[in-house]
Design a protein around this motif. Structure first.
Motif, short mmCIF file in Angstrom:
data_model
loop_
_atom_site.label_atom_id
_atom_site.label_comp_id
_atom_site.label_asym_id
_atom_site.label_seq_id
_atom_site.Cartn_x
_atom_site.Cartn_y
_atom_site.Cartn_z
N GLN A 122 0.86 -1.18 0.00
CA GLN A 122 0.00 0.00 0.00
C GLN A 122 0.90 1.23 0.00
N LEU A 123 0.41 2.29 -0.63
CA LEU A 123 1.18 3.53 -0.69
C LEU A 123 0.65 4.62 0.22
N ASP A 124 -0.60 4.51 0.66
CA ASP A 124 -1.23 5.63 1.36
C ASP A 124 -0.53 5.99 2.66
N GLY A 125 0.01 5.00 3.35
CA GLY A 125 0.60 5.28 4.66
C GLY A 125 1.75 6.26 4.61
N TYR A 126 2.54 6.21 3.56
CA TYR A 126 3.71 7.08 3.48
C TYR A 126 3.29 8.53 3.22
N GLY A 127 2.25 8.71 2.40
CA GLY A 127 1.73 10.06 2.22
C GLY A 127 1.07 10.60 3.47
N THR A 128 0.30 9.76 4.14
CA THR A 128 -0.35 10.18 5.38
C THR A 128 0.69 10.57 6.43
N ALA A 160 7.74 8.54 -7.57
CA ALA A 160 8.00 7.57 -8.63
C ALA A 160 6.90 6.51 -8.74
N SER A 161 6.18 6.25 -7.66
CA SER A 161 5.28 5.08 -7.62
C SER A 161 3.81 5.41 -7.56
N TRP A 162 3.43 6.68 -7.47
CA TRP A 162 2.06 7.04 -7.12
C TRP A 162 1.01 6.47 -8.05
N ASN A 163 1.35 6.23 -9.30
CA ASN A 163 0.35 5.76 -10.27
C ASN A 163 0.28 4.25 -10.35
N THR A 164 0.94 3.57 -9.43
CA THR A 164 0.97 2.11 -9.42
C THR A 164 -0.24 1.56 -8.66
N PRO A 165 -1.00 0.64 -9.24
CA PRO A 165 -2.10 0.02 -8.48
C PRO A 165 -1.56 -0.65 -7.22
N CYS A 166 -2.31 -0.55 -6.14
CA CYS A 166 -1.91 -1.17 -4.88
C CYS A 166 -3.15 -1.40 -4.03
N PHE A 167 -2.98 -2.03 -2.90
CA PHE A 167 -4.09 -2.23 -1.99
C PHE A 167 -4.54 -0.89 -1.40
N ASP A 168 -5.83 -0.81 -1.07
CA ASP A 168 -6.39 0.43 -0.54
C ASP A 168 -6.27 0.46 0.99
N TRP A 169 -6.95 1.42 1.62
CA TRP A 169 -6.93 1.53 3.09
C TRP A 169 -7.31 0.22 3.76
N GLU A 172 -7.59 -4.15 0.27
CA GLU A 172 -8.43 -4.74 -0.77
C GLU A 172 -8.08 -4.15 -2.14
N ASP A 173 -8.51 -4.83 -3.20
CA ASP A 173 -8.46 -4.30 -4.57
C ASP A 173 -7.05 -3.88 -5.00
N SER A 174 -6.15 -4.83 -5.04
CA SER A 174 -4.75 -4.52 -5.33
C SER A 174 -4.52 -4.08 -6.77
N HIS A 175 -5.45 -4.36 -7.67
CA HIS A 175 -5.24 -4.07 -9.09
C HIS A 175 -5.77 -2.70 -9.49
N ARG A 176 -6.18 -1.89 -8.52
CA ARG A 176 -6.76 -0.59 -8.83
C ARG A 176 -5.99 0.55 -8.18
N ARG A 177 -6.27 1.75 -8.67
CA ARG A 177 -5.79 2.98 -8.03
C ARG A 177 -6.97 3.60 -7.31
N HIS A 178 -6.74 4.06 -6.10
CA HIS A 178 -7.83 4.41 -5.19
C HIS A 178 -7.82 5.90 -4.87
N GLY A 179 -9.01 6.49 -4.83
CA GLY A 179 -9.12 7.91 -4.54
C GLY A 179 -8.52 8.30 -3.21
N ALA A 180 -8.81 7.53 -2.16
CA ALA A 180 -8.28 7.87 -0.83
C ALA A 180 -6.77 7.74 -0.80
N THR A 181 -6.23 6.72 -1.47
CA THR A 181 -4.78 6.56 -1.53
C THR A 181 -4.13 7.74 -2.24
N LEU A 182 -4.67 8.12 -3.38
CA LEU A 182 -4.09 9.23 -4.13
C LEU A 182 -4.19 10.54 -3.36
N ALA A 183 -5.27 10.73 -2.63
CA ALA A 183 -5.41 11.95 -1.82
C ALA A 183 -4.32 12.03 -0.77
#
Length: 375
Positions: A122-128, A160-169, A172-183
């Protein structure tokens, strides 16, 4: 928001006790376990922990918050070579192998958890973390120097990685890009650059990536006047999208209003907020974390009465022992027939969820309803 029954204020000391639960379970190294009594939550997530630290810091526990942020910095700097290899691979047009990405959670000692078979990219944690680290540094007028290298690594990784699909909060849904993650990514990159936590080429890359993230969300993550759960043109909403309004501030007033209305319509029920309509986890109950997130937004946008009703709903979710769960133990379930399978698999609803405690303290602070707490 529909009128709701008035819930009495928590007994004196309850909010202090909510903080004491966080402090009691913090690891000596600074990490917060997601839930100390729920075996599969015995790890520390950057996302959960950053919100927990924010709540603790607002409640007067500056040392606790600092210890968590220092733990995060150590986790990142100890993986500097790994992060730089990931970034180099992405910049050259390659894709890191699945096991090379940074995980979302770590052991309380700061190690990778090992191969447990449980989703972990998941990528969201590092932005948060970046966003709320900046909030902590500003609140405490603290020296940013101890965090600069970790922030540089986090910003380069996210840029470098923000546009990579990953798991959400919700893992779940590892193959998608998520609004909350991108925010969260946009907010973290922009906060680090704006605060001067990163400088030079790193800051320039962070701002450029934040601009790209925001443009992508506006282009691919909006439908019917509101943000959507995924960047795939569907109109589903997720309560995690509230973070794009507050605290991350990704969207303008019109899009924020449309997103809020969609969440209120689909996911708010008598003070409690569901994750999303198709949720079946533990029957799809209501989350104190999300009620606090919604209340935080209400408090910031001139709706203190509505925010206070949500705070008081959370007051009613405490156990007799002063603990907040992951989901409200009573009341509406979206998929009640699915609750038993999760209880059989993992045991009762995770309690205490320290993220619930942290968000509760944030909302109480926004409303000026924090009790005195240890410094």
């Amino acid at each position: 928001m529909a009128a709701e029954p008035q819930v009495p204020h928590a007994a004196p000391g309850t909010r202090r006790a909510a903080l004491e639960v966080i402090l009691r379970h913090q690891h000596p190294g600074g990490a917060y376990p997601a839930c100390p009594t729920f075996e599969v939550y015995g790890y520390s997530w950057f996302r959960d922990g950053a919100f927990i630290a924010e709540g603790a810091d607002r409640a007067g526990a500056e040392d606790s918050a600092r210890a968590f942020h220092q733990w995060c910095a150590r986790v990142l700097t100890s993986r500097a070579g790994r992060i730089e290899n990931i970034v180099a691979t992405l910049r050259s047009g390659g894709t890191p192998a699945s096991g090379e990405w940074l995980p979302a959670r770590y052991t309380l000692e700061g190690d990778d958890e090992g191969d447990t078979g449980w989703w972990n990219f998941q990528l969201d944690g590092y932005g948060t973390w970046l966003h709320l680290l900046v909030a902590h540094l500003r609140r405490r007028s603290a020296d940013p120097a101890p965090y600069r290298e970790a922030a540089r690594l986090a910003c380069d990784y996210l840029a470098a990685s923000w546009n990579t699909p990953c798991f959400d909060w919700w893992e779940e849904d590892s193959h998608r890009r998520h609004g909350a993650t991108l925010a969260s990514i946009e907010a973290g990159l922009r906060a680090a650059a704006d605060a001067g936590l990163v400088q030079g080429d790193t800051a320039a890359r962070a701002v450029a990536a934040a601009d790209e993230v925001a443009a992508t969300v506006r282009r691919e993550g909006v439908r019917n006047g509101h943000l959507t759960k995924w960047m795939d043109g569907t109109g589903a909403v997720d309560a995690g999208l509230l973070s794009a309004l507050t605290p991350f501030g990704l969207v303008d007033d019109d899009l924020a209003a449309g997103t809020l209305a969609a969440v209120e319509r689909d996911l708010l029920h008598e003070g409690g907020v569901h994750r999303y309509l198709e949720d079946t986890f533990y029957g799809g109950g209501r989350w104190p974390v999300l009620s606090a997130l919604l209340g935080w937004h209400y408090a910031r946008t001139g709706r203190p009465g509505d925010a206070r009703r949500l705070l008081h709903w959370i007051d009613g979710q405490f156990t007799d022992g002063g603990l907040l769960p992951e989901q409200a133990p009573e009341g509406r379930r979206l998929a009640p027939e699915r609750e038993a399978e999760w209880v059989d698999r993992w045991g009762p609803n995770a309690t205490p969820l320290l993220w619930s405690h942290g968000m509760y303290l944030i909302l109480a602070d926004e409303l000026g309803e924090l009790d005195s707490a240890p410094a």
